[in-house]
Design an enzyme around this catalytic site. Structure first.
Site, PDB file in Angstrom:
ATOM      1  N   LYS A  76       9.623  -0.182  -1.966  1.00 43.43           N
ATOM      2  CA  LYS A  76       9.606  -0.162  -0.515  1.00 43.43           C
ATOM      3  C   LYS A  76      10.512  -0.945  -0.091  1.00 43.43           C
ATOM      4  O   LYS A  76      11.236  -0.864   1.344  1.00 43.43           O
ATOM      5  CB  LYS A  76       8.174  -0.933   0.170  1.00 43.43           C
TER       6      LYS A  76
ATOM      7  N   GLU B  96       6.837  -9.615   4.578  1.00 40.16           N
ATOM      8  CA  GLU B  96       7.299  -8.934   5.840  1.00 40.16           C
ATOM      9  C   GLU B  96       6.570  -9.262   7.172  1.00 40.16           C
ATOM     10  O   GLU B  96       5.294  -9.658   6.864  1.00 40.16           O
ATOM     11  CB  GLU B  96       6.957  -7.289   5.669  1.00 40.16           C
TER      12      GLU B  96
ATOM     13  N   HIS C 174      -7.125  -2.483   5.085  1.00 42.13           N
ATOM     14  CA  HIS C 174      -5.824  -1.788   5.198  1.00 42.13           C
ATOM     15  C   HIS C 174      -5.927  -0.368   4.458  1.00 42.13           C
ATOM     16  O   HIS C 174      -4.918   0.198   4.190  1.00 42.13           O
ATOM     17  CB  HIS C 174      -4.697  -2.599   4.038  1.00 42.13           C
TER      18      HIS C 174
ATOM     19  N   ARG D 124       4.842  12.575  -0.963  1.00 44.95           N
ATOM     20  CA  ARG D 124       3.724  13.402  -1.109  1.00 44.95           C
ATOM     21  C   ARG D 124       2.722  13.810   0.128  1.00 44.95           C
ATOM     22  O   ARG D 124       3.032  13.596   0.996  1.00 44.95           O
ATOM     23  CB  ARG D 124       2.725  12.501  -2.109  1.00 44.95           C
TER      24      ARG D 124
END
Length: 493
Positions: free
Chosen positions: A118, A202, A237, A292
């Protein structure tokens, strides 16, 4: 162009069945690479051939690269479709396919490696001029630097595994104390789940929507941006309801699509992918790119009238995707609900065991993707997803009404499911008014949801329950496994 006659399916459950069905429609033979004991679903029954690649533990089977490669080679398969999850975004697996002259139905190992991390993905997004959230990745052993960097980002913030996904390797920290407590837990989970303890910090947006765009790049490098999806309804999440298109203003949609196009223009990529964003107000931020097929690709298929799995296979064979010769125009509105074996009354704890009886909804523009039927087993080794119920209608309001009816017709005995909560959520004013954000479900679940507020099941379901209780249920404890039995025999809170 590559000639493919047999496809190995390196996955299980509903996505394995979906791939097998599409291959059969294309005249291709299939071989299912399965774990021992994982024979109680229709993917196993539908495959032309089956090769056991290891025991039930995914680390020794579905995540075992050499076992999957050897299984495909022994069956004479010239291509492998990885589905989603497991090895689908593993660049080492894609490279092993390339080294063994097996077509990997997906992007190249190089493309996967670019976005599998990421932190690297954010750097590519910045290069493309796509906005990203403030973040930091450095020496986490230096406490002073860690605290200072976190304060620059601003709380709350997410501690995220660099190679994470599927809702794992994530923790929300509201202050420096929580940050130092949660950091080792995230690193440990990242190591166990992704074999990398690399993490980063983040900024967390508390009132954001989770919006994603479906991309597809053909064999001749033509870029298609196939609309957007709203995946904001999440618990822990993890998404549970997805819909397409989103209700964002058209100007913001255009900006998102332009950002996706700029990002894709930098890539040597082919096949399906998904670019995920957080949207707050009129500002959007790049979150990640998944190289994907997504679980929620179905809603895009419904509004565009396409088969993304077929497009993936054709592209991997070097052929034009079937939709490249026509203008792509979305029509109507589609919703997907993930029906999971879990107890919404106990913080969505997994529920395992046999499906004693089940029935799926029928009707025009209702689709069910599942590999489970009556008598099959819900295992503790795999995720709790039982089925995906998808509907299409010409408007969002009618799609919500149709989904409510479809869930009422979805009857499952033997395990607890989240159907009652899904039904409640679809009728909640925040969902109807498109006000669901990424953190809304925890609040709704804890404050708004009451057992008495749930829609009553139809009378025939009560009669069916009473009949099964008399004939098929051998012990009283089995009653508690019926998702609708809360109305008849509510458990203690």
């Amino acid at each position: 162009m590559a000639l493919v006659k047999k496809v190995a399916v390196a996955n299980r459950g509903e996505i394995a069945q979906r791939i097998i069905s599409t291959c059969h429609e294309m005249g291709l033979k299939t071989v299912l690479l399965y774990a021992s004991g994982d024979t109680y679903n229709s993917a196993y029954r539908l495959a032309d051939e089956r090769i056991c690649i290891g025991p039930a533990d995914p680390l020794q089977s579905y995540l075992n690269i050499s076992a999957n490669i050897e299984g495909a080679k022994s069956a004479g398969a010239s291509a492998i479709h990885p589905g989603y999850g497991f090895l689908s975004e593993n660049p080492v697996f894609a490279k092993a396919c390339e080294d063994n002259k097996i077509i990997f139905i997906g992007p190249s190992s190089h493309s996967i490696s670019l976005f599998g991390n990421k932190i690297k993905a954010k750097e590519i997004a910045q290069k493309a001029g796509v906005p990203v959230l403030p973040s930091w990745q450095g020496d986490f052993s230096q406490r002073a630097q860690l605290i200072e960097s976190a304060e620059k980002i601003g709380y709350p913030l997410m501690i995220k595994a660099s190679c994470g996904g599927g809702g794992r390797g994530l923790r929300l920290a509201h202050n420096s104390e929580e940050l130092t407590q949660l950091l080792p837990l995230v690193r440990q989970e990242a190591k166990q789940s992704f074999n990398s303890e690399e993490v980063f910090l983040e900024k967390y947006l508390e009132s954001a929507k989770h919006i994603e765009a479906q991309i597809f790049i053909s064999a001749d490098k033509e870029i298609f941006i196939l609309g957007d999806r709203d995946c904001s309804p999440q618990r822990r999440h993890q998404k549970i309801i997805e819909s397409a298109p989103s209700c964002l203003p058209q100007k913001l949609k255009d900006q998102l699509q332009s950002a996706c196009y700029e990002l894709c223009s930098l890539l040597d990529y082919q096949g399906a992918g998904t670019v995920e964003f957080l949207v707050q107000g009129n500002q959007f931020y790049f979150l990640e790119m998944n190289t994907r097929l997504q679980v929620e690709h179905t809603v895009t298929e419904m509004i565009y009238g396409i088969d993304l799995v077929k497009a993936q296979i054709l592209t991997a064979m070097g052929q034009p995707a079937f939709f490249t010769d026509r203008k792509m125009t979305a029509r109507g509105y589609s919703i997907q609900c993930r029906v999971c074996a879990e107890d919404p009354h106990q913080n969505f704890l997994p529920s395992i065991g046999p499906l004693l009886s089940c029935a799926w909804p029928l009707g025009k523009n209702i689709r069910v993707d599942t590999a489970y039927h009556s008598g099959d087993q819900i295992s503790s080794f795999y995720d709790s997803l039982i089925s995906k119920v998808i509907v299409w209608e010409d408007t969002r309001t009618r799609a919500i009404e149709k989904m409510n009816q479809a869930l009422k017709q979805t009857i499952l005995f033997g395990v607890l499911t989240n159907i009652p909560f899904l039904s409640f959520l679809l009728s909640h004013k925040d969902f109807i008014e498109d006000q669901i954000k990424i953190n809304s479900l925890e609040k709704i679940h804890s404050k708004d949801w009451k057992r008495s507020d749930l829609p009553l099941p139809p009378e025939f379901l009560k009669e069916l329950f009473e009949e099964l209780n008399c004939s098929s249920f051998s012990a009283k404890k089995d009653i508690s496994f019926n998702p609708w039995s809360y109305f008849l025999n509510p458990p203690e809170k």
